[in-house]
Design a protein around this motif. Structure first.
Motif, PDB file in Angstrom:
ATOM      1  N   TRP A  17       0.754  -1.351  -0.202  1.00 53.35           N
ATOM      2  CA  TRP A  17       0.196  -0.365  -0.462  1.00 53.35           C
ATOM      3  C   TRP A  17       0.821   1.718  -0.279  1.00 53.35           C
ATOM      4  N   ALA A  18       2.118   1.195   0.769  1.00 56.93           N
ATOM      5  CA  ALA A  18       2.596   3.040   1.036  1.00 56.93           C
ATOM      6  C   ALA A  18       3.739   3.057  -0.747  1.00 56.93           C
ATOM      7  N   THR A  19       3.789   1.928  -1.134  1.00 57.82           N
ATOM      8  CA  THR A  19       4.605   1.509  -1.885  1.00 57.82           C
ATOM      9  C   THR A  19       3.572   2.212  -3.578  1.00 57.82           C
ATOM     10  N   THR A  20       2.754   1.532  -3.617  1.00 59.14           N
ATOM     11  CA  THR A  20       1.675   2.348  -4.419  1.00 59.14           C
ATOM     12  C   THR A  20       1.497   3.674  -4.138  1.00 59.14           C
ATOM     13  N   LYS A  21       1.227   3.721  -3.714  1.00 58.95           N
ATOM     14  CA  LYS A  21       0.426   5.584  -2.759  1.00 58.95           C
ATOM     15  C   LYS A  21       1.907   6.325  -2.886  1.00 58.95           C
ATOM     16  N   VAL A  22       3.226   6.030  -2.872  1.00 55.77           N
ATOM     17  CA  VAL A  22       4.762   6.801  -2.949  1.00 55.77           C
ATOM     18  C   VAL A  22       4.259   7.062  -4.318  1.00 55.77           C
ATOM     19  N   ASN A  23       4.630   5.569  -5.280  1.00 60.11           N
ATOM     20  CA  ASN A  23       4.563   5.719  -6.839  1.00 60.11           C
ATOM     21  C   ASN A  23       3.853   6.950  -7.503  1.00 60.11           C
ATOM     22  N   ARG A  24       2.156   6.637  -7.317  1.00 60.49           N
ATOM     23  CA  ARG A  24       1.209   7.431  -7.617  1.00 60.49           C
ATOM     24  C   ARG A  24       1.446   8.904  -7.708  1.00 60.49           C
ATOM     25  N   LYS A  25       2.302   9.453  -6.420  1.00 57.14           N
ATOM     26  CA  LYS A  25       2.755  10.622  -5.662  1.00 57.14           C
ATOM     27  C   LYS A  25       3.810  11.096  -6.751  1.00 57.14           C
ATOM     28  N   LEU A  26       4.242   9.750  -6.612  1.00 55.75           N
ATOM     29  CA  LEU A  26       5.968  10.649  -7.419  1.00 55.75           C
ATOM     30  C   LEU A  26       5.584  10.843  -9.312  1.00 55.75           C
ATOM     31  N   LYS A  27       4.117  10.575  -9.678  1.00 55.60           N
ATOM     32  CA  LYS A  27       4.000  10.450 -11.308  1.00 55.60           C
ATOM     33  C   LYS A  27       3.251  11.639 -11.383  1.00 55.60           C
ATOM     34  N   GLN A  28       2.746  11.778 -10.162  1.00 57.68           N
ATOM     35  CA  GLN A  28       1.723  13.171  -9.410  1.00 57.68           C
ATOM     36  C   GLN A  28       2.950  14.265  -9.859  1.00 57.68           C
ATOM     37  N   LEU A  29       3.957  14.422  -9.931  1.00 60.11           N
ATOM     38  CA  LEU A  29       5.192  14.897  -9.470  1.00 60.11           C
ATOM     39  C   LEU A  29       5.969  15.309 -11.077  1.00 60.11           C
ATOM     40  N   THR A  30       5.544  14.730 -11.217  1.00 54.67           N
ATOM     41  CA  THR A  30       6.581  15.029 -12.644  1.00 54.67           C
ATOM     42  C   THR A  30       6.344  16.056 -13.327  1.00 54.67           C
ATOM     43  N   PRO A  31       7.061  16.571 -14.667  1.00 55.13           N
ATOM     44  CA  PRO A  31       6.546  18.093 -14.788  1.00 55.13           C
ATOM     45  C   PRO A  31       5.981  17.247 -16.328  1.00 55.13           C
ATOM     46  N   GLU A  32       5.276  16.474 -16.569  1.00 59.80           N
ATOM     47  CA  GLU A  32       4.390  16.357 -17.693  1.00 59.80           C
ATOM     48  C   GLU A  32       2.538  16.819 -16.838  1.00 59.80           C
ATOM     49  N   SER A  33       3.420  15.986 -15.823  1.00 61.62           N
ATOM     50  CA  SER A  33       2.044  15.719 -14.588  1.00 61.62           C
ATOM     51  C   SER A  33       1.133  17.066 -14.519  1.00 61.62           C
ATOM     52  N   LEU A  34       2.367  17.726 -14.038  1.00 64.50           N
ATOM     53  CA  LEU A  34       2.491  19.208 -12.983  1.00 64.50           C
ATOM     54  C   LEU A  34       2.142  20.213 -14.400  1.00 64.50           C
ATOM     55  N   ALA A  35       2.752  20.326 -15.474  1.00 59.94           N
ATOM     56  CA  ALA A  35       1.957  21.369 -16.518  1.00 59.94           C
ATOM     57  C   ALA A  35       0.380  20.724 -16.853  1.00 59.94           C
ATOM     58  N   ALA A  36      -0.267  19.025 -16.788  1.00 62.39           N
ATOM     59  CA  ALA A  36      -1.034  18.959 -17.253  1.00 62.39           C
ATOM     60  C   ALA A  36      -1.651  19.648 -16.724  1.00 62.39           C
ATOM     61  N   GLN A  37      -2.136  19.135 -14.702  1.00 63.52           N
ATOM     62  CA  GLN A  37      -2.835  19.989 -14.130  1.00 63.52           C
ATOM     63  C   GLN A  37      -2.735  21.198 -14.733  1.00 63.52           C
ATOM     64  N   ALA A  38      -1.375  22.421 -14.482  1.00 59.13           N
ATOM     65  CA  ALA A  38      -1.951  23.822 -14.396  1.00 59.13           C
ATOM     66  C   ALA A  38      -2.738  24.283 -15.367  1.00 59.13           C
TER      67      ALA A  38
END
Length: 119
Positions: A17-38
């Motif tokens: 559970w902790a590993t999947t939670k951390v991996n999801r958060k890391l994917k959210q913090l990639t530049p591409e994901s941040l640009a899409a959110q913005a």
């Protein structure tokens, strides 16, 4: 024996559970994901601004019609001193048929539009 198996399974589940939670958060913090959110937030903000502008415009038109009725501006102009063609021209207002030869511009051009110029 069952206690050890239970705690081993609980620990493994917590680790997964902790590993999947951390991996999801890391994917959210990639530049591409941040640009899409913005971009999504910018589009959402644009829609909200457009809705606000439409609401303001509707309110302006409503208030303008209320004021026109209160001041009697919506009533037809019947001035017997004006002949019929002049009365229609007075109702239509000034016309813009394009630039006329020899006509002066509405504002004198006696200043520079250079923004880099010292003022």
């Amino acid at each position: 024996m069952f206690r050890r198996a239970f705690w081993f399974t609980a620990g493994a589940a917590a680790g997964v559970w902790a590993t999947t939670k951390v991996n999801r958060k890391l994917k959210q913090l990639t530049p591409e994901s941040l640009a899409a959110q913005a971009a999504d937030k910018a589009i959402e903000t644009g829609h909200r601004l457009k809705d606000f502008a439409l609401d303001v415009r509707a309110g302006m038109l409503q208030r303008e019609s209320e004021l026109g009725e209160a001041l009697g501006l919506n009533a037809p102009v019947e001035d017997p001193a004006l002949p019929a063609p002049r009365r229609a021209a007075a109702l239509d207002g000034p016309r813009s048929d394009g630039p006329r030869s020899g006509a002066r511009p509405p504002y004198p051009n006696n200043h520079s539009y250079n923004r880099n110029e010292d003022h």
